[in-house]
Motif scaffolding. Structure first.
Motif, short mmCIF file in Angstrom:
data_model
loop_
_atom_site.label_atom_id
_atom_site.label_comp_id
_atom_site.label_asym_id
_atom_site.label_seq_id
_atom_site.Cartn_x
_atom_site.Cartn_y
_atom_site.Cartn_z
N VAL A 103 5.62 5.00 -8.27
CA VAL A 103 4.53 4.03 -8.20
C VAL A 103 4.77 2.90 -9.19
O VAL A 103 4.60 1.71 -8.88
CB VAL A 103 3.17 4.71 -8.47
N THR A 104 5.20 3.24 -10.41
CA THR A 104 5.50 2.23 -11.42
C THR A 104 6.63 1.32 -10.95
O THR A 104 6.57 0.09 -11.11
CB THR A 104 5.90 2.90 -12.75
N ALA A 105 7.66 1.91 -10.34
CA ALA A 105 8.78 1.10 -9.83
C ALA A 105 8.31 0.13 -8.76
O ALA A 105 8.74 -1.03 -8.72
CB ALA A 105 9.87 2.01 -9.29
N LEU A 106 7.42 0.59 -7.89
CA LEU A 106 6.89 -0.27 -6.84
C LEU A 106 6.11 -1.44 -7.45
O LEU A 106 6.25 -2.59 -7.02
CB LEU A 106 5.99 0.54 -5.91
N VAL A 119 -0.64 -7.55 -4.09
CA VAL A 119 -1.58 -6.45 -4.30
C VAL A 119 -0.80 -5.15 -4.16
O VAL A 119 -0.02 -4.97 -3.22
CB VAL A 119 -2.72 -6.48 -3.26
N VAL A 120 -1.00 -4.24 -5.11
CA VAL A 120 -0.44 -2.90 -5.03
C VAL A 120 -1.60 -1.92 -5.14
O VAL A 120 -2.37 -1.97 -6.11
CB VAL A 120 0.57 -2.63 -6.16
N SER A 121 -1.75 -1.04 -4.15
CA SER A 121 -2.88 -0.13 -4.16
C SER A 121 -2.57 1.14 -3.38
O SER A 121 -1.76 1.12 -2.45
CB SER A 121 -4.12 -0.80 -3.56
N SER A 140 3.70 6.28 6.50
CA SER A 140 4.91 6.20 5.70
C SER A 140 4.50 6.11 4.23
O SER A 140 3.38 5.68 3.93
CB SER A 140 5.72 4.96 6.09
N PRO A 141 5.35 6.53 3.29
CA PRO A 141 4.98 6.47 1.88
C PRO A 141 4.56 5.08 1.40
O PRO A 141 3.67 4.95 0.56
CB PRO A 141 6.24 6.96 1.16
N ILE A 142 5.21 4.03 1.93
CA ILE A 142 4.91 2.67 1.49
C ILE A 142 4.82 1.76 2.72
O ILE A 142 5.67 1.83 3.61
CB ILE A 142 6.00 2.13 0.55
N ALA A 143 3.80 0.92 2.74
CA ALA A 143 3.65 -0.08 3.80
C ALA A 143 3.52 -1.45 3.15
O ALA A 143 2.63 -1.68 2.35
CB ALA A 143 2.43 0.21 4.66
N LEU A 144 4.44 -2.35 3.50
CA LEU A 144 4.41 -3.73 3.01
C LEU A 144 3.78 -4.60 4.08
O LEU A 144 4.24 -4.63 5.22
CB LEU A 144 5.82 -4.23 2.72
N ALA A 200 0.85 -1.18 0.00
CA ALA A 200 0.00 0.00 0.00
C ALA A 200 0.89 1.24 0.00
O ALA A 200 1.94 1.26 0.66
CB ALA A 200 -0.92 0.00 1.22
N TYR A 201 0.49 2.26 -0.74
CA TYR A 201 1.32 3.46 -0.81
C TYR A 201 0.45 4.71 -0.72
O TYR A 201 -0.73 4.71 -1.10
CB TYR A 201 2.13 3.48 -2.12
#
Length: 215
Positions: free
Chosen positions: A141-144, A154-156, A163-167, A130-131
């Motif tokens: 976003v594309t790189a992620l 899932v990428v959403s 935080s900018p990104i949560a895994l 999630a970002y």
């Protein structure tokens, strides 16, 4: 997002690499059990020599439990009941708990996904990236998207993350600032279709398409 469509081959390659990664680990584990049961010192010495040569030329992948990730949080004793009502999760994004009876189809989304369905995907061994769309550029976003495998991921977007990104995976989460953080790949290697999930490897298609699914 047109760029998401072009990321398919790269994400498929990562899925294939992960499958090979854990196939090699399982094969090595089976070999260790066989050697332990033979009790043949000479055979062990011979195989040990061969293994030494193999390790020098092609080091084996680390076992899941040996992968260390700075800042990793883990959570135990999570419920896994199917419910038909909204769930108030303790984590954001959630890492497990009660969830909808229909899982979210894995893939790339341009809109926020229903958490109760996404948690069901985590139950099946998916990794969820999630970002915060206000914190990443379109290229980031594309790189992620391209880092994550083509299956069981899932990428959403998710507005207002800390935080900018949560895994997230079932019972585990780490947050990072940018898609080039090496902890993303480590997290995927450790938790993608992890046996810690209640139903690892169960379907991540044939369920619910959330809003904005593009790949």
């Amino acid at each position: 997002m047109g760029s998401a469509k072009n990321s398919g081959p790269a994400r498929q390659d990562r899925a294939a690499l992960l499958e090979a990664h854990w196939a090699a680990e399982n094969k090595a584990a089976r070999k260790r059990k066989i050697l332990a049961g033979t009790g043949a010192v000479a055979a062990v010495a011979l195989v040990g020599s061969l293994v030494t040569v193999a390790v020098i030329n092609d080091p084996p992948p680390p076992a899941r439990q040996d992968i260390e990730i700075a800042g990793l949080e883990t959570f135990e004793n999570l419920n896994a009941e199917h419910v038909s009502t909204p769930v108030d999760y303790e984590q954001e994004p959630p890492v497990g708990g009660d969830h909808a009876s229909t899982w979210l189809n894995c893939g790339v989304y341009t809109e926020e996904v229903p958490q109760e369905n996404a948690v069901h995907a985590l139950e099946h061994g998916a990794v969820w990236a999630a970002y915060d769309p206000s914190a990443l550029t379109e290229d980031e976003v594309t790189a992620l998207q391209e880092i994550l495998p083509d299956t069981h991921a899932v990428v959403s977007p998710s507005e207002g993350l800390d935080s900018p990104i949560a895994l997230s995976a079932w019972g585990a989460q780490v947050t990072v600032e940018t898609p080039d953080d090496e902890r993303i790949a480590d997290f995927v290697a450790k938790y993608w279709q992890s046996p810690q999930a209640p139903e690892p490897g169960a379907a991540c298609t044939g369920g619910l398409d959330g809003p904005g699914r593009v790949a």
